[in-house]
Write a protein that holds these residues in place. Structure first.
Motif, PDB file in Angstrom:
ATOM      1  N   UNK A  93      20.546  32.500 -12.501  1.00 42.60           N
ATOM      2  CA  UNK A  93      20.834  31.201 -12.875  1.00 42.60           C
ATOM      3  C   UNK A  93      20.177  30.030 -12.821  1.00 42.60           C
ATOM      4  N   UNK A  94      20.852  30.070 -11.437  1.00 41.47           N
ATOM      5  CA  UNK A  94      19.819  29.337  -9.992  1.00 41.47           C
ATOM      6  C   UNK A  94      18.659  28.104 -10.273  1.00 41.47           C
ATOM      7  N   UNK A  95      17.673  28.630 -11.137  1.00 39.03           N
ATOM      8  CA  UNK A  95      16.662  28.479 -11.262  1.00 39.03           C
ATOM      9  C   UNK A  95      16.636  27.143 -12.204  1.00 39.03           C
ATOM     10  N   UNK A  96      17.205  26.954 -13.110  1.00 39.57           N
ATOM     11  CA  UNK A  96      17.857  26.081 -14.137  1.00 39.57           C
ATOM     12  C   UNK A  96      19.407  25.106 -13.975  1.00 39.57           C
ATOM     13  N   UNK A  97      19.989  25.393 -12.213  1.00 38.53           N
ATOM     14  CA  UNK A  97      21.049  24.635 -12.395  1.00 38.53           C
ATOM     15  C   UNK A  97      20.773  24.227 -10.885  1.00 38.53           C
ATOM     16  N   UNK A  98      21.201  22.251 -10.775  1.00 40.53           N
ATOM     17  CA  UNK A  98      20.930  21.343  -9.899  1.00 40.53           C
ATOM     18  C   UNK A  98      21.646  22.124  -8.633  1.00 40.53           C
ATOM     19  N   UNK A  99      23.135  22.047  -8.975  1.00 42.03           N
ATOM     20  CA  UNK A  99      24.172  21.847  -7.711  1.00 42.03           C
ATOM     21  C   UNK A  99      25.309  23.138  -8.112  1.00 42.03           C
ATOM     22  N   UNK A 100      25.497  23.583  -6.658  1.00 39.66           N
ATOM     23  CA  UNK A 100      26.493  24.325  -6.660  1.00 39.66           C
ATOM     24  C   UNK A 100      27.491  23.841  -5.828  1.00 39.66           C
ATOM     25  N   UNK A 101      28.751  24.399  -6.197  1.00 40.63           N
ATOM     26  CA  UNK A 101      29.569  24.063  -5.396  1.00 40.63           C
ATOM     27  C   UNK A 101      30.403  25.751  -4.855  1.00 40.63           C
ATOM     28  N   UNK A 102      30.511  25.785  -4.139  1.00 42.83           N
ATOM     29  CA  UNK A 102      31.132  27.174  -3.280  1.00 42.83           C
ATOM     30  C   UNK A 102      32.630  26.917  -2.322  1.00 42.83           C
ATOM     31  N   UNK A 103      33.136  27.332  -2.097  1.00 38.47           N
ATOM     32  CA  UNK A 103      34.738  27.249  -1.690  1.00 38.47           C
ATOM     33  C   UNK A 103      34.940  28.213  -0.966  1.00 38.47           C
ATOM     34  N   UNK A 104      33.815  29.264  -0.251  1.00 33.51           N
ATOM     35  CA  UNK A 104      33.942  30.180   0.229  1.00 33.51           C
ATOM     36  C   UNK A 104      34.463  30.203   1.921  1.00 33.51           C
ATOM     37  N   UNK A 105      35.113  30.622   3.075  1.00 31.43           N
ATOM     38  CA  UNK A 105      34.232  31.049   4.391  1.00 31.43           C
ATOM     39  C   UNK A 105      33.526  31.217   4.628  1.00 31.43           C
ATOM     40  N   UNK A 106      33.306  30.158   6.042  1.00 32.35           N
ATOM     41  CA  UNK A 106      31.949  30.128   6.703  1.00 32.35           C
ATOM     42  C   UNK A 106      31.723  31.201   6.671  1.00 32.35           C
ATOM     43  N   UNK A 107      29.813  31.431   5.777  1.00 28.75           N
ATOM     44  CA  UNK A 107      29.429  32.678   6.302  1.00 28.75           C
ATOM     45  C   UNK A 107      29.122  33.878   4.864  1.00 28.75           C
ATOM     46  N   UNK A 108      30.525  33.499   3.565  1.00 27.57           N
ATOM     47  CA  UNK A 108      30.604  34.357   3.138  1.00 27.57           C
ATOM     48  C   UNK A 108      29.023  34.627   1.977  1.00 27.57           C
ATOM     49  N   UNK A 109      29.570  33.955   1.370  1.00 28.41           N
ATOM     50  CA  UNK A 109      28.124  33.575   0.567  1.00 28.41           C
ATOM     51  C   UNK A 109      26.587  33.620   1.209  1.00 28.41           C
ATOM     52  N   UNK A 110      26.601  33.451   2.119  1.00 34.12           N
ATOM     53  CA  UNK A 110      25.068  34.357   3.630  1.00 34.12           C
ATOM     54  C   UNK A 110      24.929  35.602   3.398  1.00 34.12           C
ATOM     55  N   UNK A 111      26.808  36.140   3.333  1.00 28.52           N
ATOM     56  CA  UNK A 111      26.550  38.054   3.274  1.00 28.52           C
ATOM     57  C   UNK A 111      26.310  38.244   1.996  1.00 28.52           C
TER      58      UNK A 111
END
Length: 386
Positions: A93-111
């Protein structure tokens, strides 16, 4: 075209054109946020025309009863980010989206393999906004918290409320909304402009505590430059003057902000004590206390609705403290169209707060109230709706 007539005609033509476009229709937003800060930010973007896709966990329920408002005009899919196939779906999906908004604690999305670095390698133009309580760095970055904690750490609560009763308990979420949501939208839109000029995306780190700290805008210089300790009921605007709330005879309240001399004079006339004006203009503490006491006693002599009728005739910066139900019916807010009817997708409509941003070239389109989680799985993921 000249003067007011010309401006009105131009405004009318611009509004006519607005039916054919909205402001942010070229932007696609992938929203991983929950609760209030992120969802309110993406609600604003959706109201301004952005295509927002809400990513929710399977089995998500509207436990607050507010998601039909916060998720207005957004599409919804459900993904279990603990599953590898869900991670792959996001990367596609990210290939066609301009913006990502996330609200997890730091490091969660990286993991999860969905941090800014990983997604930037897929889409270099990606704008990636992270909203957290304390930010991506610092000793508190992993610490849990809520709105009441962030405004406390930011110093806002330290000089709000009264000496007798302590810090004020706010009816709305200052850190979440003014801190998180609004600053996130500002950061995102500035990043959009930067990308249009340079071709590059960026990561945005929104700390609700940082942004709440910035809200000390008027009072901070008194401390940082003047050395004044900020305390309850010490400043002009926090109870240290007659700028305050006053109880009426029937237990309701009026707000009084008659700081400038003309408004202060009108206040004295409205409460039937024009002689108090001279006292109000004295700068010593004793006179200030005497004036505030006189205003307080005056308000106790009449009912709430009596004062409404009286102050309707005076420009004194004195207005009633309304319930939300009363506010929704206030003629000013009704004239401004701040309550709208939004289709719920089931043949009915819901009354909701309107988009507050008004421009000469834009009219919000309220497509639908928030839908059931996963309602667009088939359309977007080609999997069954859940």
């Amino acid at each position: 075209m000249h003067g007011t007539t010309g401006r009105l005609l131009l405004f009318s033509r611009e509004r006519e054109g607005a039916r054919l476009m909205t402001l942010l229709t070229h932007l696609k937003v992938l929203d991983f946020s929950t609760l209030l800060p992120g969802p309110f930010a993406t609600l604003m973007l959706a109201d301004l025309g952005a295509d927002v896709l809400k990513v929710e966990r399977p089995g998500t329920k509207d436990s607050w009863g507010v998601n039909q408002y916060l998720n207005r005009s957004k599409k919804s899919i459900t993904l279990d980010l603990k599953q590898s196939e869900s991670i792959e779906s996001v990367r596609n999906l990210v290939t066609e989206y301009d913006i990502v908004i996330e609200q997890f604690r730091p490091g969660v999305m990286e993991r999860l393999g969905l941090g800014y670095g990983a997604l930037k390698s897929i889409n270099p133009k990606l704008i990636y906004c992270s909203i957290t309580g304390y930010g991506q760095t610092g000793p508190y970055k992993d610490r849990p918290g809520h709105d009441i904690n962030y405004i406390s750490i930011a110093g806002l609560s330290g000089y709000s409320g009264t000496k007798k009763d302590g810090p004020a308990k706010n009816g709305t979420q200052i850190a979440d909304l003014a801190g998180g949501s609004l600053h996130a939208v500002i950061g995102i839109l500035s990043a959009v402009i930067h990308r249009e000029r340079t071709g590059f995306g960026q990561a945005i780190d929104i700390s609700m505590t940082d942004c709440s700290f910035a809200l000390n805008a008027i009072s901070a210089p008194l401390n940082l430059q003047g050395g004044l300790e900020l305390e309850p009921e010490k400043l002009m605007l926090n109870g240290g003057s007659f700028y305050d709330f006053y109880e009426t005879k029937d237990g309701r309240y009026f707000s009084v902000g008659s700081l400038e001399p003309p408004f202060r004079k009108a206040l004295c006339e409205a409460i039937g004590a024009p002689e108090l004006y001279e006292l109000s203009m004295k700068s010593d503490k004793e006179s200030g206390i005497r004036f505030k006491t006189a205003v307080r006693l005056a308000f106790l002599e009449r009912d709430f609705h009596e004062w409404q009728e009286i102050f309707a005739e005076f420009e004194a910066c004195a207005e009633p403290v309304l319930t939300f139900t009363e506010a929704a019916e206030h003629p000013q807010l009704k004239e401004r169209g701040m309550i709208v009817e939004v289709p719920d997708g089931k043949g009915n409509v819901q009354r909701q707060i309107a988009c507050p941003i008004k421009t000469s070239v834009f009219t919000p389109e309220y497509k639908h109230a928030g839908l059931e989680p996963g309602q667009h799985n088939a359309e977007i993921l080609h999997t069954p709706n859940r």
